[in-house]
Design a protein around this motif. Structure first.
Motif, PDB file in Angstrom:
ATOM      1  N   ASN A   1       0.798  -1.222   0.000  1.00 13.76           N
ATOM      2  CA  ASN A   1       0.000   0.000   0.000  1.00 13.76           C
ATOM      3  C   ASN A   1       0.835   1.279   0.000  1.00 13.76           C
ATOM      4  O   ASN A   1       0.292   2.374  -0.013  1.00 13.76           O
ATOM      5  CB  ASN A   1      -0.935   0.024   1.214  1.00 13.76           C
ATOM      6  CG  ASN A   1      -2.056  -0.990   1.086  1.00 13.76           C
ATOM      7  OD1 ASN A   1      -2.633  -1.166   0.012  1.00 13.76           O
ATOM      8  ND2 ASN A   1      -2.360  -1.676   2.180  1.00 13.76           N
ATOM      9  N   HIS A   2       2.168   1.127   0.018  1.00 15.72           N
ATOM     10  CA  HIS A   2       3.040   2.292   0.158  1.00 15.72           C
ATOM     11  C   HIS A   2       3.726   2.685  -1.142  1.00 15.72           C
ATOM     12  O   HIS A   2       4.693   3.441  -1.132  1.00 15.72           O
ATOM     13  CB  HIS A   2       4.098   2.004   1.225  1.00 15.72           C
ATOM     14  CG  HIS A   2       3.518   1.615   2.543  1.00 15.72           C
ATOM     15  ND1 HIS A   2       2.806   2.485   3.337  1.00 15.72           N
ATOM     16  CD2 HIS A   2       3.527   0.418   3.209  1.00 15.72           C
ATOM     17  CE1 HIS A   2       2.404   1.863   4.434  1.00 15.72           C
ATOM     18  NE2 HIS A   2       2.828   0.612   4.381  1.00 15.72           N
ATOM     19  N   THR A   3       3.228   2.181  -2.254  1.00 17.48           N
ATOM     20  CA  THR A   3       3.838   2.527  -3.542  1.00 17.48           C
ATOM     21  C   THR A   3       2.777   2.733  -4.607  1.00 17.48           C
ATOM     22  O   THR A   3       1.682   2.165  -4.528  1.00 17.48           O
ATOM     23  CB  THR A   3       4.809   1.418  -4.000  1.00 17.48           C
ATOM     24  OG1 THR A   3       5.373   1.767  -5.259  1.00 17.48           O
ATOM     25  CG2 THR A   3       4.089   0.087  -4.144  1.00 17.48           C
ATOM     26  N   ASP A   4       3.091   3.565  -5.580  1.00 19.60           N
ATOM     27  CA  ASP A   4       2.196   3.790  -6.714  1.00 19.60           C
ATOM     28  C   ASP A   4       2.520   2.860  -7.880  1.00 19.60           C
ATOM     29  O   ASP A   4       1.853   2.898  -8.913  1.00 19.60           O
ATOM     30  CB  ASP A   4       2.309   5.248  -7.201  1.00 19.60           C
ATOM     31  CG  ASP A   4       1.813   6.238  -6.156  1.00 19.60           C
ATOM     32  OD1 ASP A   4       0.854   5.893  -5.434  1.00 19.60           O
ATOM     33  OD2 ASP A   4       2.387   7.345  -6.051  1.00 19.60           O
ATOM     34  N   GLN A   5       3.565   2.027  -7.700  1.00 19.25           N
ATOM     35  CA  GLN A   5       3.986   1.123  -8.767  1.00 19.25           C
ATOM     36  C   GLN A   5       3.571  -0.312  -8.481  1.00 19.25           C
ATOM     37  O   GLN A   5       3.536  -0.742  -7.327  1.00 19.25           O
ATOM     38  CB  GLN A   5       5.506   1.142  -8.942  1.00 19.25           C
ATOM     39  CG  GLN A   5       6.058   2.412  -9.544  1.00 19.25           C
ATOM     40  CD  GLN A   5       7.544   2.275  -9.847  1.00 19.25           C
ATOM     41  OE1 GLN A   5       8.005   1.205 -10.229  1.00 19.25           O
ATOM     42  NE2 GLN A   5       8.283   3.360  -9.667  1.00 19.25           N
ATOM     43  N   THR A   6       3.273  -1.038  -9.542  1.00 23.48           N
ATOM     44  CA  THR A   6       3.053  -2.479  -9.461  1.00 23.48           C
ATOM     45  C   THR A   6       4.192  -3.182 -10.183  1.00 23.48           C
ATOM     46  O   THR A   6       4.615  -2.745 -11.258  1.00 23.48           O
ATOM     47  CB  THR A   6       1.708  -2.871 -10.103  1.00 23.48           C
ATOM     48  OG1 THR A   6       0.632  -2.363  -9.303  1.00 23.48           O
ATOM     49  CG2 THR A   6       1.564  -4.391 -10.206  1.00 23.48           C
ATOM     50  N   ILE A   7       4.693  -4.245  -9.580  1.00 22.02           N
ATOM     51  CA  ILE A   7       5.739  -5.067 -10.200  1.00 22.02           C
ATOM     52  C   ILE A   7       5.110  -6.371 -10.658  1.00 22.02           C
ATOM     53  O   ILE A   7       4.397  -7.030  -9.881  1.00 22.02           O
ATOM     54  CB  ILE A   7       6.886  -5.337  -9.215  1.00 22.02           C
ATOM     55  CG1 ILE A   7       7.611  -4.034  -8.890  1.00 22.02           C
ATOM     56  CG2 ILE A   7       7.859  -6.359  -9.779  1.00 22.02           C
ATOM     57  CD1 ILE A   7       8.635  -4.167  -7.793  1.00 22.02           C
ATOM     58  N   LEU A   8       5.359  -6.735 -11.899  1.00 22.11           N
ATOM     59  CA  LEU A   8       4.804  -7.958 -12.479  1.00 22.11           C
ATOM     60  C   LEU A   8       5.926  -8.821 -13.033  1.00 22.11           C
ATOM     61  O   LEU A   8       6.766  -8.342 -13.803  1.00 22.11           O
ATOM     62  CB  LEU A   8       3.823  -7.607 -13.605  1.00 22.11           C
ATOM     63  CG  LEU A   8       3.357  -8.763 -14.502  1.00 22.11           C
ATOM     64  CD1 LEU A   8       2.509  -9.754 -13.707  1.00 22.11           C
ATOM     65  CD2 LEU A   8       2.577  -8.230 -15.701  1.00 22.11           C
ATOM     66  N   SER A   9       5.944 -10.092 -12.649  1.00 16.35           N
ATOM     67  CA  SER A   9       6.866 -11.067 -13.235  1.00 16.35           C
ATOM     68  C   SER A   9       6.054 -12.263 -13.720  1.00 16.35           C
ATOM     69  O   SER A   9       5.316 -12.873 -12.933  1.00 16.35           O
ATOM     70  CB  SER A   9       7.913 -11.528 -12.225  1.00 16.35           C
ATOM     71  OG  SER A   9       8.902 -10.547 -12.037  1.00 16.35           O
ATOM     72  N   VAL A  10       6.188 -12.559 -14.998  1.00 13.75           N
ATOM     73  CA  VAL A  10       5.539 -13.729 -15.599  1.00 13.75           C
ATOM     74  C   VAL A  10       6.646 -14.713 -15.972  1.00 13.75           C
ATOM     75  O   VAL A  10       7.548 -14.371 -16.735  1.00 13.75           O
ATOM     76  CB  VAL A  10       4.720 -13.352 -16.841  1.00 13.75           C
ATOM     77  CG1 VAL A  10       4.059 -14.586 -17.443  1.00 13.75           C
ATOM     78  CG2 VAL A  10       3.669 -12.303 -16.493  1.00 13.75           C
TER      79      VAL A  10
END
Length: 318
Positions: free
Chosen positions: A127-136
């Motif tokens: 909840n403390h970031t505006d970024q999402t990290i995605l790994s596929v």
């Protein structure tokens, strides 16, 4: 130092403090957190799922007796690979040749990944970031996989450079992502290829949709000859350039020999790349990009139930 260490108790305690500091640092570093989640998800049920640094409870309780037992079992001359690279003195080579080593096999643990019917999913809310990290990630058979050279080309085609399909789509065309990386990771008998990117939280659905459109296109369509040759040339050039770094070159040679018992030089690798054509790429993608081979790791401020439902809809069309 390597074969005759005494493991002084005072030195162990000093090093324990250093490792605990590194452990705390890793647990506050988003890249380390992501890597650990990937390893835990892709390699669940094998020794590879555990972080190299270990767990705090083990760091706190490990003692000199434990260390000596492990050291005597694995840190042996028979289990050691020595790589010499550079303007080597003849006397040094003769000295190394004179070391008496028993003719016994290296100690390996065999690993295999459990078969699954559906993709693996791991979500960590932040909840403390505006970024999402995605790994596929898509699982492979590591260094023993007959398609390992095709995987190198596929990861480069998808996201290995600024002309790659995903970079041109997600970054240049739609302006959705901050960064992108595609790579293959190989151990002796297991491995995976990874597509990794980060983006604004609000761009999750678009990013995921367009990413899988490119994967689906590779799975069901042929690439043109020029595109394949351009990627072969790019990957081959990187291999040649990597040999200019003596340390990196030596590490790669040592790792491959340690895990496979063979040295596959750059000339042979480039020959293997040049054997690959559009039919090989398409067939490899078709067999690789399947629901049961996939692991998805997400870190960010997202609604877990909502994004899981969205992911299911996209993947069911793959």
């Amino acid at each position: 130092m390597l074969f005759n260490s005494i493991f002084n108790e005072d030195e162990i305690e000093i090093e324990r403090k250093v490792i605990k500091e590194e452990y705390i640092k890793d647990n506050n570093d988003i890249s380390s957190i992501t890597d650990e989640l990937i390893m835990d998800t892709v390699f669940g049920g094998t020794h590879y799922q555990h972080p190299v640094i270990g767990y705090l409870k083990n760091i706190n309780k490990i003692n000199r007796k434990d260390m000596l037992k492990y050291w005597k079992k694995y840190y042996t001359k028979e289990n050691c690979v020595i790589v010499l690279n550079g303007n080597i003195e003849k006397e040094l080579i003769q000295h190394i040749d004179s070391i008496q080593i028993k003719n016994s096999p290296m100690i390996y643990k065999t690993h295999s990944l459990k078969e699954t019917q559906h993709y693996k999913f791991k979500f960590k809310n932040d909840n403390h970031t505006d970024q999402t990290i995605l790994s596929v990630c898509f699982k492979t058979l590591g260094l023993k996989d007959n398609n390992r050279y095709s995987y190198d080309l596929i990861t480069n085609i998808l996201g290995g450079n600024m002309s790659s399909k995903l970079f041109m789509s997600l970054r240049e065309k739609y302006g959705l992502i901050y960064d992108l990386n595609c790579d293959s990771h190989n151990f002796k008998d297991v491995g995976y290829i990874e597509i990794h990117c980060s983006f604004d939280n609000k761009n999750f659905e678009k990013t995921f949709q367009y990413l899988f459109e490119e994967i689906k296109h590779l799975k069901y369509n042929y690439l043109n000859h020029k595109e394949i040759k351009d990627n072969i040339n790019f990957v081959s050039s990187n291999i040649i350039m990597s040999q200019e770094d003596a340390i990196s070159f030596s590490e790669n040679i040592g790792n491959e020999y340690l895990l496979t018992g063979k040295i596959n030089n750059s000339i042979n690798k480039i020959k293997e790349y040049n054997k690959i054509d559009k039919y090989n790429i398409q067939k490899t993608c078709y067999n690789l990009f399947k629901n049961e081979n996939m692991s998805i790791v997400i870190i960010g401020k997202q609604n877990k139930i909502k994004i899981k439902s969205f992911i299911d809809d996209i993947i069911n069309k793959l």
